[in-house]
Scaffold this active site. Sequence first.
Site: not given
Length: 527
Positions: A77, A165, A195, A215-217, A253, A342
């Site tokens: 996002t 997705n 995806q 997106s890593g997750h 950071t 979502c």
Amino acid sequence: MTHEIYLDANATTAVLPAAMVAAQHAMAALYGNPSSSHSTGLVAKAMMESVRTRAARLLGAGQGDSAGRLLFVSGATEGIQTAVLSALVALRERRARGEAVGNLLLYGATDHKAVPESLAHWNDVLALGFEVHALPVGQDGRHDLDVLRALAPQAAMVCTMAANNETGVVSDIAGIERVLVEAQSRALWLVDCVQALGKLPLNLAATRIDYAPFSGHKLYAPKGIGLLYVRADSPFTPLMAGGGQEGGQRSGTENMAGIAALGAVLAALDEGHTFRTMAQLKGYRDSLVARLKQAFPAIVFNTPLDHALPTTINFSVPGLPSQTVLNLFDAGGIRVSSGSACSAAKAEPSFVLVAMNLPEWQTTSAVRLSFGPLVDDAFVAAACAAIDRCAEAARSSGLLTHQPTSHEAPDTDAPTMDGSPAPEMSPPDLQSFFTRHPTALLIDVRETYEHAAAEPWAVYGHVARNVPLSQLATMGQSILADRERALVLFCRSGNRSRKAAQWLLQAGHKRVWHVAGGLALAGPSGH
Ligand code: PLP
């Protein structure tokens, strides 16, 4: 104990054990600020840059003059915001220079909401007055390239996705690129690659793609870490200004634990020993598809399997609304979804399937089953067995023969009631309650087919009985005839049990509680 069969990998995945180890190591040993110039900072920075280098190689982000940027961001996002802001600021400059800029911001009709919402948002914030326009897809879920060809001269920005997705449909990215090149389009091009990571080969710098968020997750890294690829020389405007981290391109950071974890996932991808091959994944999909066909003979597949990710299956069963199948499967330990996570809370037809112009019943009955490349034989065998159990529960409770006429979830066909809040019982208090009230009844208010699919639940020897919320007024007459008797109601989430408790209190019952948070929090995986 019900074994959880998690088949919702497109929503998110568990974290790879090696990624947890890497995150922990980053927190314990590499805690330096990567911007610090002392040795502790330098060590942390070295880890971060090694992950970036590996990511650049795996994604084909280019080398030398053609090397694109690869920024660590919080997720797709944020990557999408950054890309859209960058493109729109550049388009504003082109306009100010008097260059011809199209008036359309095109996005694929099946794109994740993050894309059209970001386009609309930044178009408004920057007061640019572009028209945000959906590019239609065909019944196979792929972009309509004729429409793209016709609109290309007016397109200022084009957004598409690599793979969907909800359906797993893999876009014809090469075809889209050909259309843009042939039209000599100057449109800035974003491809949502969320995806695709780990499931499709990527060689970004070899394409015309300007922006690619990840997106890593979605691939066994934790939530809160992602990547944004920006093609060499493509316009860029930072979304976040501040301390100048990430070469001044994304201040704040860096999420070092997340970066380390993502690094472990990328290493696993790179080394090739951890994840299943595409051929193996297709084999697993075929097994699941075969088992679903056997379990629900009338099933229709909404995913065109010949050009879809092998890890996503989207199906509809005539007469069974999405929520009914979700409830049945959840009771049987299988976690699936009706569309993107979502929008899971809204009982609306899938906009992706609506865009594919599928019949209405298919869009309101859609169920997505998705897994990640870590699956193995034992998992798929357990999933197949659980599908059989759920189908058997559906059959034995009449669900497949007495088809519900409404597309509403059973959750909502509750008796009407107003007002008085039902007393809640928190799961840890259940045992002592039943010790003090040995004649109390434990009541499962889920539908009969859910109760049948579930492992029996007992608290301190009290085995749950089933009085579905939708049948409270009729069935409740006999089982719940004694209005003085203590009743403890439960369902999956606490929603239906709250409604049932309110209704019983209004009907004159004196001692009714419901389990706050439901079985999800009280059951085997909740504690
Ligand atoms: N794009 C696609 C295709 C997705 O599946 C998702 C995740 O739901 C996103 C974008 C947004 O990702 P995130 O919520 O990690 O920012």
